[in-house]
Design an enzyme around this catalytic site. Structure first.
Site, short mmCIF file in Angstrom:
data_model
loop_
_atom_site.label_atom_id
_atom_site.label_comp_id
_atom_site.label_asym_id
_atom_site.label_seq_id
_atom_site.Cartn_x
_atom_site.Cartn_y
_atom_site.Cartn_z
N HIS A 194 0.85 -1.19 0.00
CA HIS A 194 0.00 0.00 0.00
C HIS A 194 0.89 1.24 0.00
O HIS A 194 0.92 2.00 0.96
CB HIS A 194 -0.93 -0.02 1.21
CG HIS A 194 -2.05 0.97 1.14
ND1 HIS A 194 -3.36 0.63 1.40
CD2 HIS A 194 -2.08 2.29 0.85
CE1 HIS A 194 -4.13 1.69 1.28
NE2 HIS A 194 -3.37 2.72 0.95
N ASN A 239 -2.62 -1.97 -3.75
CA ASN A 239 -3.73 -1.06 -3.50
C ASN A 239 -3.59 0.19 -4.37
O ASN A 239 -2.56 0.86 -4.35
CB ASN A 239 -3.76 -0.62 -2.04
CG ASN A 239 -4.93 0.29 -1.74
OD1 ASN A 239 -6.06 -0.15 -1.61
ND2 ASN A 239 -4.66 1.60 -1.67
N GLU A 240 -4.60 0.48 -5.15
CA GLU A 240 -4.71 1.71 -5.91
C GLU A 240 -3.46 2.06 -6.72
O GLU A 240 -2.87 3.13 -6.55
CB GLU A 240 -5.07 2.87 -4.99
CG GLU A 240 -6.41 2.67 -4.31
CD GLU A 240 -6.90 3.92 -3.58
OE1 GLU A 240 -6.08 4.83 -3.35
OE2 GLU A 240 -8.08 3.98 -3.26
N TYR A 383 -15.23 6.50 -3.73
CA TYR A 383 -15.54 7.64 -2.88
C TYR A 383 -16.53 8.62 -3.51
O TYR A 383 -17.38 9.16 -2.83
CB TYR A 383 -14.25 8.40 -2.53
CG TYR A 383 -13.35 7.62 -1.61
CD1 TYR A 383 -13.43 7.77 -0.24
CD2 TYR A 383 -12.42 6.71 -2.12
CE1 TYR A 383 -12.62 7.05 0.62
CE2 TYR A 383 -11.61 5.98 -1.27
CZ TYR A 383 -11.70 6.14 0.09
OH TYR A 383 -10.91 5.41 0.94
N GLU A 456 -12.68 0.13 -0.02
CA GLU A 456 -12.62 1.43 0.65
C GLU A 456 -13.87 2.23 0.28
O GLU A 456 -14.30 2.21 -0.88
CB GLU A 456 -11.38 2.23 0.25
CG GLU A 456 -10.07 1.66 0.72
CD GLU A 456 -8.88 2.55 0.38
OE1 GLU A 456 -9.09 3.76 0.12
OE2 GLU A 456 -7.75 2.04 0.35
N TRP A 504 -13.52 2.92 4.78
CA TRP A 504 -12.25 3.61 5.01
C TRP A 504 -12.54 4.81 5.88
O TRP A 504 -13.29 5.69 5.50
CB TRP A 504 -11.59 4.07 3.71
CG TRP A 504 -10.27 4.70 4.05
CD1 TRP A 504 -10.03 6.00 4.41
CD2 TRP A 504 -9.01 4.02 4.14
NE1 TRP A 504 -8.71 6.18 4.71
CE2 TRP A 504 -8.06 4.98 4.55
CE3 TRP A 504 -8.59 2.71 3.91
CZ2 TRP A 504 -6.72 4.66 4.74
CZ3 TRP A 504 -7.26 2.39 4.10
CH2 TRP A 504 -6.33 3.36 4.50
N TRP A 512 -1.66 11.07 4.24
CA TRP A 512 -0.72 11.41 3.18
C TRP A 512 -0.45 12.91 3.14
O TRP A 512 -0.01 13.47 4.12
CB TRP A 512 -1.22 10.86 1.84
CG TRP A 512 -1.61 9.41 1.91
CD1 TRP A 512 -2.86 8.90 1.79
CD2 TRP A 512 -0.75 8.28 2.14
NE1 TRP A 512 -2.84 7.52 1.92
CE2 TRP A 512 -1.56 7.12 2.14
CE3 TRP A 512 0.62 8.13 2.35
CZ2 TRP A 512 -1.05 5.85 2.32
CZ3 TRP A 512 1.14 6.86 2.53
CH2 TRP A 512 0.31 5.74 2.52
N PHE A 520 -10.61 10.32 8.44
CA PHE A 520 -11.51 9.39 7.76
C PHE A 520 -12.02 8.27 8.67
O PHE A 520 -12.75 7.41 8.22
CB PHE A 520 -10.82 8.75 6.55
CG PHE A 520 -10.87 9.56 5.30
CD1 PHE A 520 -11.81 9.29 4.31
CD2 PHE A 520 -9.97 10.59 5.08
CE1 PHE A 520 -11.85 10.02 3.14
CE2 PHE A 520 -10.01 11.33 3.91
CZ PHE A 520 -10.95 11.05 2.93
#
Length: 568
Positions: A194, A239-240, A383, A456, A504, A512, A520
């Protein structure tokens, strides 16, 4: 792994970055000199309709409005096999950045070397201190009645140099966490990577820009399978990757912070038009190697699953026109298809090949065969959504990631002047549950209806929100989650094979580029009281939601069962 960016984004860079530089950078390519805010997304020129949009649900309206009691989702809407849980990532929660033999990660280096790139100047050195307080995290999951927990492994914690001799104390930490989860009846779902690559590999050969990373990642993944695979039965390799490649090598607002000379980033020594695709290509090759290894040697009983977690955004046409319908298709394909198409079909979307040209690396025939149809499960991190608007660009226009993203802009407001949904505390997240339903139906109709987990989903609390002065009274998050859980049910009712929903995130953490200014979590972390965990209103709702006896629930979900037990 939600995120937000610190620093100022150059409005002329035109990078198609996903709105989550901490989830804080809307499609950076759309930031105008007037700092207009748009979204993440990538586009492709498909002529085939990427799924039929679901019927619009009841309009949300321009502001948050609480659901009526009969609209609030109930646990018995879902089968007993459907899993509810929460997600986190290692760098964002663990802390202990240099304890017990851990080596530095790219995020350790980035935050320590370029603190001005984090909005509040903070870092993940302590974070939520989960390295020392993981039992408190497990207790919070138990108190909420959550059945699954998705977390990631810090590569540099168990392999300080990226390769070579493992760090047993790091392995012990994850064994202790996994064993604690199982003791409390919670199933571990593990993300192998991640975003926190060992800095040693970045220094040695440039990390994911060099193909050496493929074998080193395979070695790391095998160590995870060997160390934890007797108890962990559900894995996500990456992840992502889409967000990572854009923000780390295109815009340079995430570690390792690279961009082209002349752009505003930490390390303006890269190539924003090529490096995102190079890094992404190596991620896909590493994924293929790890999955092939896993299936050949670490799933002998056939009771384990492996896949990838993709960041996705929903799109609607800006207006009812053929060009904007096509723009929507391109948006979905570039946003989701960049990494999804290769792991399903063995190659990038045709539109990416045609628009990007030789900047997009080629797969060999052997690599294509190895990549396609490898995933057992898919994770979707959702999201928000946007409107897609066709943009005409002349044929001699200088290539950018934006024009690759294909002659489409991403808008928060439609042609009628209405926003796609109410804005949340985090400026890039507009609430639009229908976008999630639509994406799940695209997975059903276009990609063979694979088993899907919403890995998420959530929004952030932000300091100074006059509507939520009490950090524990997160009614906006609760409303958002209730509506999106209902959106998942809508997709299931239309045949989508959805197996679970992970909020999430479990706890407030280091977000970050936004540091600790964006929260969150379902669980509040009180920094003034030793990182004490405190359940928010949304967490208490989940405790009640999950309290329905299993005997009252359906046996299956869409005639599909899921392995939700582990052997100790």
């Amino acid at each position: 792994m939600a995120l937000l960016v610190g620093g100022t984004l150059n409005p002329t860079t035109h990078l198609s970055l996903r709105s989550r530089a901490g989830r804080n950078s809307e499609n950076v390519w759309l930031r105008s000199a007037a700092s207009s805010q748009t979204s993440k997304g990538r586009f492709c020129n498909l002529t085939v309709r990427a799924g039929t949009p679901s019927k619009p649900s009841e309009p949300i309206g321009p502001v948050f409005t609480k659901l009526k009691p009969w609209q609030i989702p109930k646990r018995d809407w879902f089968s007993k096999d459907f899993l509810f849980g929460a997600s986190t990532s290692a760098y964002q929660i663990e802390g202990a950045w240099n304890e017990d033999g851990k080596g530095p990660s790219t995020w350790d280096h980035f935050c320590h070397t370029y603190p001005e790139r984090i909005s509040d100047g903070t870092n993940g050195d302590v974070a939520a201190n989960s390295y020392h307080m993981y039992e408190e995290d497990v207790k919070a999951l138990k108190d909420m009645g959550m059945k699954v927990y998705r977390f990631s492994i810090s590569w540099s914690r168990i392999l300080p140099n990226g390769t070579g001799k493992p760090n047993q104390k790091g392995i012990d930490y994850y064994n202790n966490l996994i064993n604690s989860l199982i003791r409390h009846g919670i199933v571990p779902y593990v993300t192998i990577w991640h975003w926190d690559t060992p800095q040693a590999l970045e220094d040695k050969y440039g990390g994911f820009l060099d193909k050496q990373i493929v074998n080193d990642y395979k070695y790391f993944a095998e160590l995870c399978f060997q160390s934890f695979g007797d108890r962990v039965k559900n894995w996500f390799t990456f992840n992502e990757p889409h967000t990572y490649c854009c923000f780390s090598y295109g815009e340079g607002i995430h570690a390792p912070g690279r961009c082209s000379p002349g752009l505003d980033c930490a390390v303006p020594e890269g190539d924003s038009l090529r490096e995102p695709y190079t890094a992404g290509h190596h991620i896909l090759l590493a994924h293929a190697e790890a999955v092939e290894l896993f299936k050949a040697h670490y799933n002998k009983h056939g009771d384990s699953k492996i896949g990838m977690a993709f960041d996705v955004m929903g799109y609607e046409p800006y207006q009812d026109s053929f060009l904007d319908d096509q723009a929507r298709e391109r948006s979905i394909d570039y946003n989701m298809g960049w990494f999804l198409e290769p792991v399903v079909r063995g190659d990038y979307p045709f539109s990416m090949r045609s628009l990007i040209g030789d900047r997009l690396p080629m797969f060999t025939k052997e690599e294509q065969e190895k990549l396609g149809s490898l995933c057992d499960i898919m994770g979707l991190n959702y999201y928000t959504s946007r409107f897609s608007k066709h943009v005409d660009i002349s044929s001699d226009y200088t290539p950018t990631l934006n024009t690759d993203d294909a002659y489409a802009s991403s808008e928060t407001t439609g042609s009628d002047g209405n926003e796609i949904g109410p804005i949340t505390g985090t400026y890039w997240i507009y609430m639009y549950p229908k976008g999630l339903t639509d994406l799940l139906l695209i997975m059903k109709e276009k990609y063979g209806n694979p088993p899907i987990f919403i890995t998420e989903n959530g929004i952030a609390d932000v300091e100074g929100d006059p509507e939520m002065p009490d950090p524990l009274d997160d009614w906006k998050r609760l409303d958002y989650l209730q509506r999106h859980i209902s959106a998942v049910k809508d997709a299931i009712d239309q045949g989508a094979d959805v197996r679970g929903h992970f909020t999430w995130g479990l706890i407030d953490n280091f977000e970050w580029g936004s540091g600790y200014s964006s929260r969150f979590g379902l669980v509040y972390i009180d920094k003034e009281d030793g990182n004490k965990r405190k359940l928010k209103k949304s967490a208490k709702w989940f405790a009640k939601f999950n309290s329905v006896p299993k005997t009252l629930l359906k046996t299956t979900n869409n005639n599909a069962t899921v392995t939700a037990s582990v052997s100790v």
